[in-house]
Write a protein that holds these residues in place. Structure first.
Motif, PDB file in Angstrom:
ATOM      1  N   LEU A  86      56.059  39.654  25.658  1.00  0.00           N
ATOM      2  CA  LEU A  86      55.293  38.476  26.385  1.00  0.00           C
ATOM      3  C   LEU A  86      53.995  37.805  26.315  1.00  0.00           C
ATOM      4  O   LEU A  86      53.616  36.705  26.552  1.00  0.00           O
ATOM      5  N   GLU A  87      53.219  38.852  25.635  1.00  0.00           N
ATOM      6  CA  GLU A  87      51.667  38.516  25.456  1.00  0.00           C
ATOM      7  C   GLU A  87      51.464  37.209  24.609  1.00  0.00           C
ATOM      8  O   GLU A  87      50.927  36.281  24.773  1.00  0.00           O
ATOM      9  N   PRO A  88      52.301  37.241  23.532  1.00  0.00           N
ATOM     10  CA  PRO A  88      52.341  36.047  22.604  1.00  0.00           C
ATOM     11  C   PRO A  88      52.691  34.891  23.373  1.00  0.00           C
ATOM     12  O   PRO A  88      52.566  33.381  22.747  1.00  0.00           O
ATOM     13  N   GLN A  89      53.293  34.916  24.414  1.00  0.00           N
ATOM     14  CA  GLN A  89      53.825  33.645  25.224  1.00  0.00           C
ATOM     15  C   GLN A  89      52.901  33.501  26.271  1.00  0.00           C
ATOM     16  O   GLN A  89      53.262  32.523  27.060  1.00  0.00           O
ATOM     17  N   GLY A  90      51.899  33.753  26.378  1.00  0.00           N
ATOM     18  CA  GLY A  90      50.580  33.399  27.386  1.00  0.00           C
ATOM     19  C   GLY A  90      50.850  34.136  28.582  1.00  0.00           C
ATOM     20  O   GLY A  90      50.152  33.837  29.570  1.00  0.00           O
ATOM     21  N   VAL A  91      51.588  35.365  28.469  1.00  0.00           N
ATOM     22  CA  VAL A  91      51.768  36.009  29.800  1.00  0.00           C
ATOM     23  C   VAL A  91      50.623  37.112  29.790  1.00  0.00           C
ATOM     24  O   VAL A  91      50.516  37.754  28.761  1.00  0.00           O
ATOM     25  N   ARG A  92      49.890  37.038  30.750  1.00  0.00           N
ATOM     26  CA  ARG A  92      48.603  38.060  30.964  1.00  0.00           C
ATOM     27  C   ARG A  92      48.805  39.305  31.784  1.00  0.00           C
ATOM     28  O   ARG A  92      49.476  39.327  32.943  1.00  0.00           O
ATOM     29  N   PHE A  93      48.639  40.596  31.002  1.00  0.00           N
ATOM     30  CA  PHE A  93      48.816  41.715  31.968  1.00  0.00           C
ATOM     31  C   PHE A  93      47.681  42.332  32.166  1.00  0.00           C
ATOM     32  O   PHE A  93      46.662  42.185  31.576  1.00  0.00           O
ATOM     33  N   PHE A  99      47.172  51.289  40.389  1.00  0.00           N
ATOM     34  CA  PHE A  99      48.842  51.237  40.408  1.00  0.00           C
ATOM     35  C   PHE A  99      49.278  50.337  39.627  1.00  0.00           C
ATOM     36  O   PHE A  99      50.369  50.566  38.910  1.00  0.00           O
ATOM     37  N   TYR A 100      48.286  49.100  39.366  1.00  0.00           N
ATOM     38  CA  TYR A 100      48.998  47.911  38.358  1.00  0.00           C
ATOM     39  C   TYR A 100      48.827  48.177  37.009  1.00  0.00           C
ATOM     40  O   TYR A 100      49.368  47.817  36.144  1.00  0.00           O
ATOM     41  N   CYS A 101      48.113  49.530  36.520  1.00  0.00           N
ATOM     42  CA  CYS A 101      48.214  49.550  35.205  1.00  0.00           C
ATOM     43  C   CYS A 101      48.558  51.097  34.626  1.00  0.00           C
ATOM     44  O   CYS A 101      47.382  51.860  34.971  1.00  0.00           O
ATOM     45  N   SER A 102      49.238  51.559  34.172  1.00  0.00           N
ATOM     46  CA  SER A 102      49.647  53.162  33.982  1.00  0.00           C
ATOM     47  C   SER A 102      50.358  53.123  32.816  1.00  0.00           C
ATOM     48  O   SER A 102      51.056  52.055  32.272  1.00  0.00           O
ATOM     49  N   GLU A 103      50.727  54.484  32.133  1.00  0.00           N
ATOM     50  CA  GLU A 103      51.598  54.620  30.944  1.00  0.00           C
ATOM     51  C   GLU A 103      53.013  54.034  31.114  1.00  0.00           C
ATOM     52  O   GLU A 103      53.570  53.642  30.201  1.00  0.00           O
ATOM     53  N   HIS A 104      53.577  54.243  32.368  1.00  0.00           N
ATOM     54  CA  HIS A 104      54.751  53.770  32.569  1.00  0.00           C
ATOM     55  C   HIS A 104      55.178  52.653  33.254  1.00  0.00           C
ATOM     56  O   HIS A 104      56.144  52.344  33.673  1.00  0.00           O
ATOM     57  N   LEU A 105      54.067  52.169  33.725  1.00  0.00           N
ATOM     58  CA  LEU A 105      54.327  50.864  34.748  1.00  0.00           C
ATOM     59  C   LEU A 105      53.160  49.962  34.446  1.00  0.00           C
ATOM     60  O   LEU A 105      52.144  50.255  34.529  1.00  0.00           O
ATOM     61  N   SER A 106      53.489  48.872  34.272  1.00  0.00           N
ATOM     62  CA  SER A 106      52.578  47.428  33.756  1.00  0.00           C
ATOM     63  C   SER A 106      53.014  46.337  34.715  1.00  0.00           C
ATOM     64  O   SER A 106      54.290  45.842  34.766  1.00  0.00           O
ATOM     65  N   PHE A 107      51.851  45.609  35.109  1.00  0.00           N
ATOM     66  CA  PHE A 107      51.816  44.391  35.942  1.00  0.00           C
ATOM     67  C   PHE A 107      51.215  43.522  35.257  1.00  0.00           C
ATOM     68  O   PHE A 107      50.288  43.463  34.768  1.00  0.00           O
ATOM     69  N   THR A 108      51.885  42.069  35.412  1.00  0.00           N
ATOM     70  CA  THR A 108      51.250  40.845  35.018  1.00  0.00           C
ATOM     71  C   THR A 108      49.942  40.651  35.982  1.00  0.00           C
ATOM     72  O   THR A 108      50.004  41.058  37.128  1.00  0.00           O
ATOM     73  N   PHE A 109      49.128  39.746  35.646  1.00  0.00           N
ATOM     74  CA  PHE A 109      48.262  39.064  36.704  1.00  0.00           C
ATOM     75  C   PHE A 109      48.996  38.499  37.642  1.00  0.00           C
ATOM     76  O   PHE A 109      49.805  38.137  37.547  1.00  0.00           O
ATOM     77  N   LEU A 110      48.136  38.267  38.711  1.00  0.00           N
ATOM     78  CA  LEU A 110      48.589  37.113  39.838  1.00  0.00           C
ATOM     79  C   LEU A 110      49.038  36.149  39.113  1.00  0.00           C
ATOM     80  O   LEU A 110      48.113  35.227  38.522  1.00  0.00           O
ATOM     81  N   ILE A 122      59.198  28.236  38.338  1.00  0.00           N
ATOM     82  CA  ILE A 122      60.322  28.634  37.960  1.00  0.00           C
ATOM     83  C   ILE A 122      60.303  28.839  36.283  1.00  0.00           C
ATOM     84  O   ILE A 122      61.036  30.110  36.120  1.00  0.00           O
ATOM     85  N   LEU A 123      59.948  28.258  35.534  1.00  0.00           N
ATOM     86  CA  LEU A 123      59.928  28.331  34.215  1.00  0.00           C
ATOM     87  C   LEU A 123      58.914  29.423  33.895  1.00  0.00           C
ATOM     88  O   LEU A 123      59.173  30.468  32.975  1.00  0.00           O
ATOM     89  N   GLU A 124      58.045  29.821  34.766  1.00  0.00           N
ATOM     90  CA  GLU A 124      57.121  31.029  34.441  1.00  0.00           C
ATOM     91  C   GLU A 124      57.886  32.265  34.735  1.00  0.00           C
ATOM     92  O   GLU A 124      57.918  33.185  34.111  1.00  0.00           O
ATOM     93  N   TYR A 125      58.632  32.157  35.745  1.00  0.00           N
ATOM     94  CA  TYR A 125      59.425  33.378  36.138  1.00  0.00           C
ATOM     95  C   TYR A 125      60.435  33.846  35.448  1.00  0.00           C
ATOM     96  O   TYR A 125      60.725  34.788  34.832  1.00  0.00           O
ATOM     97  N   LEU A 126      61.329  32.613  34.923  1.00  0.00           N
ATOM     98  CA  LEU A 126      62.268  32.794  33.992  1.00  0.00           C
ATOM     99  C   LEU A 126      61.842  33.253  32.625  1.00  0.00           C
ATOM    100  O   LEU A 126      62.552  33.723  31.665  1.00  0.00           O
ATOM    101  N   THR A 127      60.593  32.942  32.258  1.00  0.00           N
ATOM    102  CA  THR A 127      60.111  33.518  30.899  1.00  0.00           C
ATOM    103  C   THR A 127      59.786  34.950  31.037  1.00  0.00           C
ATOM    104  O   THR A 127      60.257  35.656  30.059  1.00  0.00           O
ATOM    105  N   MET A 128      59.549  35.585  32.123  1.00  0.00           N
ATOM    106  CA  MET A 128      59.042  36.898  32.275  1.00  0.00           C
ATOM    107  C   MET A 128      60.287  37.872  32.727  1.00  0.00           C
ATOM    108  O   MET A 128      60.218  39.015  32.602  1.00  0.00           O
TER     109      MET A 128
END
Length: 349
Positions: A141-148, A158-169, A241-247
């Motif tokens: 997803l990062e090459p598609q402009g999604v930021r983590f 909580f938003y960033c660990s070895e087994h759990l990763s979140f996007t930016f707001l 909608i387009l953003e969510y369907l990307t992810m």
């Protein structure tokens, strides 16, 4: 199985040429990136409450629905609670800051809006999806402009660990999307911190709420989450909608105008589940006209008013109520009636 190349969305809401052009491009790019093989169903929903509110909220959930507390952990900044309904349904993760003065991106967003600022840390955060590897998701997803979120970029680890990763707001919804590559039957696999012991007083409050639910005949009637609905600004409907369907591996099921509210409800769903409660539908609601031009015709704009007062955010999580009746009263009406007796307010009759 939905064929995204031939599926025609439901509903009477017309989309722009921009949306019609980019929706199939999003699906094609998503397939090429391998995301549908990496990301599966919704694993959990995440809610943050104010400092000191978690136990009361868990009790409220026990009164109104099927979620029950199964685990709790203590991090450097938060108490983290895990709740479960049916084993195959998404979990609920509840975050409670350890201090009333805690501040992060959520706090700052809430402080921008007049009715959100009263509880600056209370907010629906987003969904977590099952993944084969959180690293593989980021790589796709990062090459598609999604930021983590990466270590050191947020006050809440909580938003960033070895087994759990979140996007930016999200700029469009102010929600995040998370991905997890370990089971969420407990919180142990996330290595969040020490196990949190629930006090006898807190446990009694939660159990009392669950008992009252059973006594009023509600327990077996309120099932899992059917859908999650976020309210956004009029001009950002298609982008969101387009953003969510990307992810995530969802598809655009369709959109309907709600004439009496001068708005539309736009539904995305998982294509491979026989029951939405296994991976709830994700809904986006937006006004049909922005507030700045509404004074020309003075149409209703409750959705736009909500966003201007609270910010872009989750409006509701909807539970499914099982079919049937109690003494010729439909189950849904019975549940609302009993919860009202128990002190739960509802927005409409």
């Amino acid at each position: 199985m939905i064929d995204l190349a031939t599926y025609v969305p439901m509903g009477d809401k017309k989309n722009s040429g921009f949306f019609e052009e980019y929706l199939p491009k999003v699906f094609d790019r998503r397939a090429e990136s391998g995301l549908p093989e990496i990301v599966d169903r919704m694993a959990a929903v995440v809610v943050q409450v104010e400092h000191g509110d978690a136990v009361n909220y868990i009790a409220e959930l026990a009164l109104m629905g099927p979620y029950r507390l199964v685990d709790a952990r203590l991090t450097d900044t938060h108490k983290v609670y895990l709740l479960q309904s049916q084993p195959d349904f998404p979990r609920m993760v509840l975050l409670e800051p350890l201090a009333a003065a805690f501040e992060d991106e959520v706090t700052r967003w809430n402080m921008l809006y007049p009715l959100a600022s009263a509880k600056p840390n209370a907010r629906y955060i987003g969904e977590i999806y099952k993944a084969t590897s959180v690293k593989a998701v980021r790589d796709a997803l990062e090459p598609q402009g999604v930021r983590f979120v990466y270590d050191g970029e947020t006050a809440n680890p909580f938003y960033c660990s070895e087994h759990l990763s979140f996007t930016f707001l999200s700029d469009f919804t102010y929600n995040r999307v998370g991905y997890v590559d370990v089971p969420l039957d407990t919180l142990e696999g996330l290595n969040l911190g020490d196990k949190l012991q629930i006090s006898a007083e807190s446990q009694s409050l939660i159990e009392s709420a669950a008992s009252r639910q059973a006594e009023h005949g509600i327990a077996d009637k309120v099932l899992g989450i059917d859908h999650l609905a976020t309210r956004i600004l009029a001009g950002e409907r298609e982008d969101a909608i387009l953003e969510y369907l990307t992810m995530v591996p969802y598809y655009f099921w369709g959109a309907y105008n709600i004439t009496e509210m001068n708005s539309s409800t736009n539904v995305t769903r998982h294509p491979d589940v026989p029951d939405d409660k296994l991976s709830p539908a994700r809904v986006f609601t937006a006004n049909n006209t922005p507030a700045i031009v509404n004074s020309f015709e003075n149409l209703p704009m409750p959705t736009e008013d909500f966003v201007r007062n609270f910010g872009r955010r989750m409006h509701h999580m909807a539970y499914e109520v099982g079919d049937g009746d109690v003494n010729e009263v439909k189950n849904v009406d019975f549940v609302v009636s009993e919860l009202t007796k128990l002190g739960t307010p509802f927005l409409a009759d």
